[in-house]
Scaffold this active site. Sequence first.
Site, PDB file in Angstrom:
ATOM      1  N   GLU A 256      33.891  43.829  27.003  1.00 17.09           N
ATOM      2  CA  GLU A 256      34.674  42.973  27.909  1.00 17.09           C
ATOM      3  C   GLU A 256      33.676  42.459  28.933  1.00 17.09           C
ATOM      4  O   GLU A 256      33.276  43.195  29.829  1.00 17.09           O
ATOM      5  CB  GLU A 256      35.780  43.782  28.593  1.00 17.09           C
ATOM      6  N   CYS A 290      36.377  39.222  36.303  1.00 17.01           N
ATOM      7  CA  CYS A 290      35.835  38.569  35.106  1.00 17.01           C
ATOM      8  C   CYS A 290      36.674  37.367  34.717  1.00 17.01           C
ATOM      9  O   CYS A 290      36.156  36.360  34.259  1.00 17.01           O
ATOM     10  CB  CYS A 290      35.775  39.562  33.962  1.00 17.01           C
TER      11      CYS A 290
HETATM   12  P1  NAD Z   1      26.808  45.639  34.734  1.00 20.11           P
HETATM   13  O1  NAD Z   1      26.727  45.184  33.340  1.00 20.11           O
HETATM   14  O2  NAD Z   1      25.589  45.578  35.563  1.00 20.11           O
HETATM   15  O3  NAD Z   1      27.290  47.152  34.808  1.00 20.11           O
HETATM   16  C1  NAD Z   1      28.412  47.612  34.096  1.00 20.11           C
HETATM   17  C2  NAD Z   1      28.225  49.078  33.782  1.00 20.11           C
HETATM   18  O4  NAD Z   1      27.130  49.199  32.887  1.00 20.11           O
HETATM   19  C3  NAD Z   1      27.905  49.944  34.990  1.00 20.11           C
HETATM   20  O5  NAD Z   1      28.525  51.206  34.850  1.00 20.11           O
HETATM   21  C4  NAD Z   1      26.399  50.096  34.899  1.00 20.11           C
HETATM   22  O6  NAD Z   1      25.930  51.279  35.515  1.00 20.11           O
HETATM   23  C5  NAD Z   1      26.204  50.160  33.387  1.00 20.11           C
HETATM   24  N1  NAD Z   1      24.865  49.785  32.942  1.00 20.11           N
HETATM   25  C6  NAD Z   1      23.937  49.009  33.578  1.00 20.11           C
HETATM   26  N2  NAD Z   1      22.810  48.923  32.844  1.00 20.11           N
HETATM   27  C7  NAD Z   1      23.032  49.636  31.716  1.00 20.11           C
HETATM   28  C8  NAD Z   1      22.246  49.904  30.549  1.00 20.11           C
HETATM   29  N3  NAD Z   1      21.012  49.435  30.412  1.00 20.11           N
HETATM   30  N4  NAD Z   1      22.813  50.640  29.566  1.00 20.11           N
HETATM   31  C9  NAD Z   1      24.074  51.121  29.682  1.00 20.11           C
HETATM   32  N5  NAD Z   1      24.843  50.925  30.772  1.00 20.11           N
HETATM   33  C10 NAD Z   1      24.332  50.180  31.771  1.00 20.11           C
HETATM   34  O7  NAD Z   1      28.019  44.833  35.358  1.00 20.11           O
HETATM   35  P2  NAD Z   1      28.539  44.883  36.822  1.00 20.11           P
HETATM   36  O8  NAD Z   1      27.566  44.162  37.670  1.00 20.11           O
HETATM   37  O9  NAD Z   1      28.921  46.265  37.200  1.00 20.11           O
HETATM   38  O10 NAD Z   1      29.917  44.062  36.686  1.00 20.11           O
HETATM   39  C11 NAD Z   1      29.950  42.687  36.747  1.00 20.11           C
HETATM   40  C12 NAD Z   1      30.137  42.074  35.383  1.00 20.11           C
HETATM   41  O11 NAD Z   1      31.222  42.686  34.694  1.00 20.11           O
HETATM   42  C13 NAD Z   1      30.520  40.623  35.471  1.00 20.11           C
HETATM   43  O12 NAD Z   1      29.774  39.871  34.551  1.00 20.11           O
HETATM   44  C14 NAD Z   1      31.982  40.589  35.099  1.00 20.11           C
HETATM   45  O13 NAD Z   1      32.437  39.390  34.583  1.00 20.11           O
HETATM   46  C15 NAD Z   1      32.080  41.714  34.144  1.00 20.11           C
HETATM   47  N6  NAD Z   1      33.449  42.239  34.051  1.00 20.11           N
HETATM   48  C16 NAD Z   1      34.187  41.961  32.929  1.00 20.11           C
HETATM   49  C17 NAD Z   1      35.484  42.398  32.804  1.00 20.11           C
HETATM   50  C18 NAD Z   1      36.309  42.081  31.587  1.00 20.11           C
HETATM   51  O14 NAD Z   1      37.334  42.694  31.399  1.00 20.11           O
HETATM   52  N7  NAD Z   1      35.934  41.154  30.757  1.00 20.11           N
HETATM   53  C19 NAD Z   1      36.046  43.137  33.832  1.00 20.11           C
HETATM   54  C20 NAD Z   1      35.282  43.408  34.956  1.00 20.11           C
HETATM   55  C21 NAD Z   1      33.972  42.947  35.041  1.00 20.11           C
END
Ligand code: NAD
Length: 484
Positions: A256, A290
């Site tokens: 997502e 998102c």
């Molecule tokens: P992010 O991808 O930086 O982090 C998301 C999660 O992934 C966090 O728990 C983070 O610690 C973890 N993570 C980071 N690097 C990783 C790696 N190398 N391997 C595994 N896990 C890792 O995203 P964010 O900045 O926390 O959130 C913002 C993004 O999330 C935006 O792009 C937004 O659109 C998206 N989002 C999507 C939805 C949806 O339902 N489609 C909902 C909420 C947020």
Amino acid sequence: MMPNELSLPKPLNLIAGKWVPAASGDEMDVRSPLDGEVFTTIAAAQPEDVDAAVKAAREAFDIGTWGQMTAAERGRLMLKFSLRILEEAEPLAQLESRDNGKPLKQARADMVACARYFEFYGGAADKVHGEVIPFMTGYNVQVVREPYGVIACIIPWNYPSQMFARALAPALAMGNSTVLKPAEDACLTCLRLAELAGEVGFPDGAINVVTGRGDVAGRALSEHPGVDFIAFTGSPEVGQMIQIAAAKNYISCTLELGGKSAQIVFDDADIDAALPFLVGGIIANAGQTCSAGSRILIQESVYEKVVAGLKEQFEGLEASDISEEAALGPVISAKQKKRVEAYIDGADAPLIARGTVREGAPKGGYYVAPALFGPVDPHSNIGQEEVFGPVLCAMTFKDEADAIRIANDTEYGLMAAVWTRDGARQQRVAKKLRGGQVYINGFGAGGGIELPFGGVRKSGHGREKGFAALLEFSQIKTIINKHD
Ligand code: NAD
């Protein structure tokens, strides 16, 4: 300084029903977006902690109490948990507001949604049935739906409690055990929710939580060979890494990811009814959603009228730390504020209106005054990229075909809305828009818990929410019995 009556979770991981520090003893500071000050710490889990959590989840699934429970028993437990969340809604909302910066009113609504996930999926746990397939004479063929086993849930910071519930509730309803890795920027309510789950009787190991850095704990979890399925919500960049990690272990995942969702306003739309949704679709959660409606596509003949309405509302918007009243709070971090402001300062489009930041809001807080731009070139940076902040782009279109083309012309495809009184056009346009959810004459970022939700392409794949999530978080097995 924050008031100190708030009870904070301990900086520990939850592994096999026990609260434990990271094996290395490492911790990370937690800052409140409201004032930028450190107010607590969390455990910084290392790969060895993740390994212990995955093993605990495996044991719970294979030989523990959790794996032996019937669907009805799981459902009953989830309903109990839902009620417990509602009882604790106020302290949870206070905690989430401090941790994430969202206005208290919204944090309270998030707790109700969080509880509703466990209510919805608790009620559904024993209602997912299999099939019997007519086959050759002398055979009985059953198709049964089974849990995957251990599901890794990696979630972002924008709606911590809702994301906790959105991933865990369907996974648990289907009998999987879980390891949750919340985002480092906001995970306190996830820790408290996991604690409440233990209190209502979830067996050890059904829910494990490891906090810490994404590129350490998140990465170790996504690459762990003991994980059977990954449910990831976050950025497209990390989503791609998750899919690669899943592929290396030959497992499946839901992604997502982000969005650049369009709300399309035709010349026959009820503009007064649309305006609060056009503004609310980007202002909710300070634009860090998102499925935020970050692009408003307006038919040329009503462009001036719609923009005048948007301008009036934007000029009255105030980012504030006074949680009860705030239209929007701060964004999550100094990094995010810098990123959003760079988009605003570098926008290649006329600025129509700018809201304000409350005078007297803490100087160290991460407040961004909302910005409305227009007309925005659909191909410009700001017209294409996900800002993830309170920035709205107004664009014009000529006719229906033009509207559909512009709406679909980004790398994303998550959700959209169409505003028109023409019933045939509502259906034509809704069917042609790319993404997992389309509203007609309304907009609710992400929709309700009952409504399947998800994206295409850079917005990800798989569907969460609704019954669709129960199917995503389980797999089918065909049992062929030759009895004669
Ligand atoms: P992010 O991808 O930086 O982090 C998301 C999660 O992934 C966090 O728990 C983070 O610690 C973890 N993570 C980071 N690097 C990783 C790696 N190398 N391997 C595994 N896990 C890792 O995203 P964010 O900045 O926390 O959130 C913002 C993004 O999330 C935006 O792009 C937004 O659109 C998206 N989002 C999507 C939805 C949806 O339902 N489609 C909902 C909420 C947020």
